[in-house]
Every structure is written in structure tokens, then in C-alpha cells.
Design a protein around this motif. Structure first.
Motif, PDB file in Angstrom:
ATOM      1  N   LYS A 124      49.437   5.711  55.651  1.00  0.00           N
ATOM      2  CA  LYS A 124      49.787   6.405  56.848  1.00  0.00           C
ATOM      3  C   LYS A 124      50.250   7.505  55.953  1.00  0.00           C
ATOM      4  O   LYS A 124      50.575   7.994  54.843  1.00  0.00           O
ATOM      5  N   ASP A 129      51.349  11.729  56.305  1.00  0.00           N
ATOM      6  CA  ASP A 129      51.625  12.567  57.322  1.00  0.00           C
ATOM      7  C   ASP A 129      51.322  13.698  57.523  1.00  0.00           C
ATOM      8  O   ASP A 129      50.278  13.749  56.953  1.00  0.00           O
ATOM      9  N   ALA A 165      48.904  10.285  63.031  1.00  0.00           N
ATOM     10  CA  ALA A 165      49.454  10.494  61.942  1.00  0.00           C
ATOM     11  C   ALA A 165      47.873  10.578  61.290  1.00  0.00           C
ATOM     12  O   ALA A 165      46.634   9.723  61.917  1.00  0.00           O
TER      13      ALA A 165
END
Lengths: 109, 113
Positions: free
Chosen positions: B36, B38, B87
Motif C-alpha cells: 500500500k 499512501d 491509496a
């Protein structure tokens, strides 16, 4: 604690100038070390890696990096930056493929 | 002949929905991952999976679950989407060899509204 640190969030260089991006790691033993580049809207591309042997490693796109055990560093360098090098650069260590926070490179004409 | 491909590239959905992101690699790699990224570009590993084990980052909510129908695919399922899930999600693959390095997909930008 194990970590990888890129001290510079953003660097601006002029086209044709030299470049050095810093990376420091904190691990119990020398990990495998990587540099990746992320162009806008793209995934990460492996530039080069180090795991043993010659401490100066050559990568793609004219980049090189030098491993210095005494400084726990693996800095990325390029002698002459091109406008197309503008991107986000990530240092990573492979114990658990932990990435640094990234350094954004801007290239001035 | 993309090495690691993700679909969709963009995904906009409402809070509370369930969604999936697909990932396929044609490199014959042993291990696949989900990361992930951000808004500050920070990359955090969520899962790594090979045919032997699934390793989950303990900070990942259990609303996220990886599903691997075969060695070449690792899909990401997300239940009850929240605003904070917005994200860019990257799939990656590697050989199960130290120092090999990862090959990344081009990412899926998830926006939860």
C-alpha cells in the motif's frame, strides 16, 4: 530497531548536474540493498542492487550506488542527470523488503 | 506481455462496499506481494504469499484478504471499505531467492468516497 532512512524528502538538480541520493540502513547484519525508481503514475522499477562483492554497483539508466559498511549507507549517484530522471526514488532493504520514505527528484532545465 | 499486471488501474467506490483488485504475473516467480502506498508515497507491505505460507503484516486490518487461485495470481479483497483505505495498491512478485529483487505492477489507485 531495523530501519531504512532516506534523509532527503525532495532534491532539485539542474539538468546535466551530478546527483547523489542518500540511504542509510540500520540492521543487525548487512542486508541486501536495492534502489528503485517510480515515475509518475507508474510502478517501481529496480535500478540496481547489492548483496556482496564489489561495493560499487552499476545499474540501469546510468545510475550507480556505493555500499559503505562503516557508514551503513548505500547512496545512489548519477554523473549527469537528464530531465527524464525526474521521479521518486526508493531505497529498500531485503530482510522484509522494507522501503525508505522516498526522495523526490526534480530536474530543472 | 506485461510481467506483473494489475486490474483495474483506477477504482472509485463508496464507503462500505466490498471490492477486489486482481494481480497476475507471467514471470514464473514463486512469491507475490501486496503493498500500500499512501498519499506521502510511503510504501508498506501488506502481504507476502508463496505456495508455502502467507505472511501478513500485523497492522493490516482483517477487512483485507489475499486470495491466490494459483501461483501466478494474488488478488486482494477488501471488505467494508473505509475512507482511509484510499491509496495506491501495488502488486509485486519475486523468486524465492535472497537478493533477487521485486518486479512491480503499475498500481491500482483506489479512491473511497
Amino acid at each position: 530497531a531495523q530501519s531504512v532512512t532516506q534523509p532527503d524528502i525532495h532534491i532539485t538538480v539542474s539538468e546535466g548536474a551530478s546527483l547523489e541520493l542518500r540511504c542509510n540502513y540500520s540492521y543487525g547484519a548487512t542486508p541486501y540493498l536495492f534502489w528503485y525508481v517510480q515515475s509518475p503514475g507508474q510502478g517501481l522499477q529496480l535500478l540496481l542492487k547489492y548483496f556482496s562483492g564489489d561495493t560499487l554497483v552499476q545499474g540501469i539508466k546510468g545510475f550507480e550506488a556505493e555500499f559503505k559498511r562503516s557508514q551503513s549507507s548505500f547512496n545512489l549517484r548519477k554523473p549527469s542527470v537528464h530531465w527524464s530522471d525526474a521521479a521518486e526514488y526508493f531505497c529498500a532493504v531485503e530482510r522484509d523488503m522494507r522501503f525508505g520514505a522516498g526522495t523526490r527528484l526534480t530536474v530543472k532545465p | 506481455d506485461t510481467a506483473v499486471s494489475q486490474t483495474p488501474k483506477y477504482l472509485v467506490t463508496q464507503m462500505g462496499n466490498d471490492k477486489s483488485i486482481k494481480c497476475e504475473q507471467n514471470l514464473g516467480h514463486d512469491t507475490m506481494y501486496w503493498y500500500k502506498q499512501d498519499s506521502k508515497k510511503f510504501l508498506k507491505i501488506m502481504f507476502s504469499y508463496n505456495n508455502k505460507e502467507l505472511i501478513i503484516n500485523e497492522t493490516v486490518p482483517n477487512r483485507f484478504s489475499p486470495k491466490s487461485p494459483d501461483k501466478a495470481h494474488l488478488n486482494l479483497h477488501i471488505n467494508s471499505l473505509e475512507l482511509g483505505d484510499s491509496a495506491v495498491y501495488f502488486c509485486a512478485s519475486s523468486q524465492d531467492v535472497e537478493g533477487y529483487g521485486y518486479t512491480f505492477g503499475s498500481g491500482t489507485r483506489l479512491t473511497v468516497v
